[in-house]
Design a protein around this motif. Structure first.
Motif, PDB file in Angstrom:
ATOM      1  N   UNK A  47     -10.004  77.616  45.633  1.00 61.44           N
ATOM      2  CA  UNK A  47      -8.863  78.498  45.423  1.00 61.44           C
ATOM      3  C   UNK A  47      -8.009  78.812  46.622  1.00 61.44           C
ATOM      4  N   UNK A  48      -8.521  78.605  47.817  1.00 59.08           N
ATOM      5  CA  UNK A  48      -7.718  78.828  49.022  1.00 59.08           C
ATOM      6  C   UNK A  48      -8.335  78.048  50.170  1.00 59.08           C
ATOM      7  N   UNK A  49      -7.504  77.778  51.168  1.00 61.63           N
ATOM      8  CA  UNK A  49      -7.995  77.048  52.323  1.00 61.63           C
ATOM      9  C   UNK A  49      -9.027  77.864  53.094  1.00 61.63           C
ATOM     10  N   UNK A  50      -8.791  79.169  53.231  1.00 60.12           N
ATOM     11  CA  UNK A  50      -9.731  79.994  53.998  1.00 60.12           C
ATOM     12  C   UNK A  50     -11.094  80.072  53.305  1.00 60.12           C
ATOM     13  N   UNK A  51     -11.112  80.150  51.992  1.00 62.82           N
ATOM     14  CA  UNK A  51     -12.394  80.162  51.270  1.00 62.82           C
ATOM     15  C   UNK A  51     -13.131  78.845  51.496  1.00 62.82           C
ATOM     16  N   UNK A  52     -12.392  77.743  51.410  1.00 61.06           N
ATOM     17  CA  UNK A  52     -12.998  76.427  51.623  1.00 61.06           C
ATOM     18  C   UNK A  52     -13.515  76.285  53.052  1.00 61.06           C
ATOM     19  N   UNK A  53     -12.752  76.769  54.026  1.00 62.40           N
ATOM     20  CA  UNK A  53     -13.166  76.698  55.432  1.00 62.40           C
ATOM     21  C   UNK A  53     -14.434  77.519  55.659  1.00 62.40           C
ATOM     22  N   UNK A  54     -14.507  78.705  55.082  1.00 58.74           N
ATOM     23  CA  UNK A  54     -15.696  79.549  55.248  1.00 58.74           C
ATOM     24  C   UNK A  54     -16.922  78.867  54.654  1.00 58.74           C
ATOM     25  N   UNK A  55     -16.768  78.303  53.465  1.00 59.62           N
ATOM     26  CA  UNK A  55     -17.893  77.617  52.825  1.00 59.62           C
ATOM     27  C   UNK A  55     -18.327  76.415  53.652  1.00 59.62           C
ATOM     28  N   UNK A  56     -17.364  75.627  54.114  1.00 59.38           N
ATOM     29  CA  UNK A  56     -17.702  74.461  54.932  1.00 59.38           C
ATOM     30  C   UNK A  56     -18.359  74.884  56.244  1.00 59.38           C
ATOM     31  N   UNK A  57     -17.899  75.973  56.829  1.00 61.88           N
ATOM     32  CA  UNK A  57     -18.496  76.518  58.056  1.00 61.88           C
ATOM     33  C   UNK A  57     -19.988  76.762  57.855  1.00 61.88           C
ATOM     34  N   UNK A  58     -20.323  77.489  56.786  1.00 60.85           N
ATOM     35  CA  UNK A  58     -21.729  77.810  56.538  1.00 60.85           C
ATOM     36  C   UNK A  58     -22.537  76.579  56.147  1.00 60.85           C
ATOM     37  N   UNK A  59     -21.953  75.672  55.388  1.00 57.61           N
ATOM     38  CA  UNK A  59     -22.680  74.457  55.010  1.00 57.61           C
ATOM     39  C   UNK A  59     -22.946  73.570  56.224  1.00 57.61           C
ATOM     40  N   UNK A  60     -21.989  73.478  57.143  1.00 54.17           N
ATOM     41  CA  UNK A  60     -22.230  72.718  58.381  1.00 54.17           C
ATOM     42  C   UNK A  60     -23.327  73.381  59.207  1.00 54.17           C
TER      43      UNK A  60
END
Length: 148
Positions: A47-60
């Motif tokens: 739904x948003x770039x910031x949500x995707x970035x946060x999720x990718x941050x934690x997954x990395x």
């Protein structure tokens, strides 16, 4: 177990750093002058770039934890090299595939998953051969020094 947990804690920031380095290098190579912190499909999904970035941050970070913790497998004296390699590879696949799928690093289809797994296995195998060769050479040198 304790050693694996301690390494895992160190692995989180390392995983995040590697994840961000990959986004920088892929943006340099493919971004035509623009930085892309996540794959557009991931932005759309969450739904948003910031949500995707946060999720990718934690997954990395989780990926870093897993790979750092898994490094203790190579130190097990109860397992032979084949068992160590097999366990490490299976745990690596079980870590990478779900994270890569959520982050849209692969096509969301059976062929996409299989292609990603083949590429992962190729990279894993290449690294394994290089590391095996390095350690084998070190062992030969140590043995040669001991025989002097």
């Amino acid at each position: 177990m304790k050693k694996g947990l301690l390494r895992g804690l160190i692995g989180f920031p390392i995983g995040v750093t590697i994840g961000y380095a990959i986004t920088i290098f892929s943006s340099l190579a493919l971004g035509k002058g623009h930085y892309s912190p996540v794959v557009p499909a991931m932005t759309e999904q969450f739904g948003s770039e910031i949500a995707a970035v946060i999720i990718q941050f934690f997954l990395c970070g989780i990926m870093g934890v897993a790979f750092a913790a898994m490094s203790v497998i190579w130190e097990s004296e109860r397992l032979n090299l084949a068992a160590q390699s097999g366990i490490n590879f299976l745990l690596s696949v079980c870590t990478m595939i779900p994270i890569a799928y959520v982050c849209h690093w692969m096509e969301h289809s059976l062929s996409g998953v299989l292609s990603y797994m083949a590429i992962f296995a190729g990279i894993y195998g290449s690294i394994w051969v290089v590391m095996y060769s390095v350690y084998r050479a070190r062992i030969r040198k140590i043995n040669a020094d001991l025989n002097k």
